[in-house]
Scaffold this active site. Structure first.
Site, mmCIF file in Angstrom:
data_model
loop_
_atom_site.group_PDB
_atom_site.id
_atom_site.type_symbol
_atom_site.label_atom_id
_atom_site.label_comp_id
_atom_site.label_asym_id
_atom_site.label_seq_id
_atom_site.Cartn_x
_atom_site.Cartn_y
_atom_site.Cartn_z
ATOM 1 N N SER A 132 27.195 -7.935 26.021
ATOM 2 C CA SER A 132 28.245 -8.188 27.084
ATOM 3 C C SER A 132 27.961 -7.459 28.151
ATOM 4 C CB SER A 132 29.687 -7.472 26.414
ATOM 5 O OG SER A 132 30.693 -7.154 27.304
ATOM 6 N N TYR A 145 34.236 0.317 22.441
ATOM 7 C CA TYR A 145 33.747 -0.941 22.644
ATOM 8 C C TYR A 145 32.461 -0.945 23.351
ATOM 9 C CZ TYR A 145 32.776 -5.950 24.098
ATOM 10 O OH TYR A 145 32.342 -6.952 24.347
#
Length: 274
Positions: A132, A145
């Site tokens: 990501s 995360y």
């Protein structure tokens, strides 16, 4: 034909990647999910379906064994399975943090370990890890995360250097905001973990509102196929790049963070999430 094993294909990026890669006559695509019923329609694309839970050792071993029995080895592994656990560092239950790392990091690492012997025997292979832009920068409310994606980046960098002598390439995909179920899951975990009367409630509300607005903005958020196209390039390229940032917005944010440095980037976030 090249055998491609893809994790987390029941929705979003994984589903779009199966649909795109299964069109290619040079690839045999294995779509996987914890429950095969959830991906039954992907058989219509020509993909082969396998049950695979990246938090279960027996499930991972069985999936790899099935592909190796048919092809000799997994030629390409696309580690896509993952989700976002959001909430303040102080208030997020540590068991939920562990659960996220089991999926986002340990499952990816273990499945990689399982396919590497076959790739080494064949003298070729490719591992594509879906990270990501959140593996290159951090926003408040998403610390755990982001930590899982920073871990994916580190594992990928070491793996790329370790496996190159065996003819194995490693590429990292770094999507920005993608219009999938990810945003909804992240928002639900953010609301579930935060104390509405606690010290972080103002920040949590600002993060929640910002995420909702950003995912609705077509200039910031892209469809899943935008990532699938880049994964396809990483899978079929003669020499894949080490990293692929996906979306112009992700490129701008990552390089803004690099140019700003920590203090200025933090100051911008304080204005946005105060």
């Amino acid at each position: 034909m090249t055998a491609v094993l893809i994790t987390g294909t029941s929705s979003g990026i994984g589903r779009a990647t199966v649909a795109r890669l299964a069109r290619r006559p040079d690839l045999t695509v294995y779509a996987t999910a914890r429950k095969v019923d959830a991906i039954a329609d992907l058989a219509d694309t020509g993909a082969r379906l396998l049950p695979l839970d990246v938090t279960d050792e027996a499930s991972m071993r069985a999936a790899v064994a099935a592909v190796e029995a048919a092809h000799g080895q997994v030629d390409v592994l696309v580690n896509n399975a993952g989700y976002g656990e959001y909430g303040p560092i102080e208030e997020t239950p540590i068991e939920r943090v562990r659960a996220q790392f089991e999926t986002n990091v340990f499952g990816l690492a273990r499945l990689t370990q399982l396919v590497l012997p076959g790739m080494r025997r064949a003298g070729r292979g490719r591992i594509v890890n879906v990270s990501s832009m959140g593996g290159r920068l951090v926003f408040p409310g998403g610390g755990y995360y982001h930590a899982s994606k920073y871990a994916v980046e580190a594992v990928s960098d070491a793996l790329r250097q370790e496996t190159r002598p065996f003819g194995i390439d490693v590429a990292v995909i770094e999507p920005g905001l993608i219009r999938t179920g990810f945003g909804a899951v992240a928002a639900s975990t953010l609301g579930a973990t935060a104390d509405p009367t606690g010290p972080y409630h103002t920040m949590v509300a600002a993060v929640d509102a910002s995420m909702a607005k950003s995912y609705r903005n077509p200039m910031l958020a892209a469809p899943p196929d935008a990532v699938a196209r880049v994964i396809e390039r990483a899978v079929v390229a003669r020499r894949p790049r080490s990293r692929y940032l996906v979306t112009a917005a992700a490129w701008a944010m990552v390089h803004t963070r690099r140019l700003f440095g920590a203090r200025l980037f933090d100051a911008v976030n304080r204005l946005q999430f105060r």
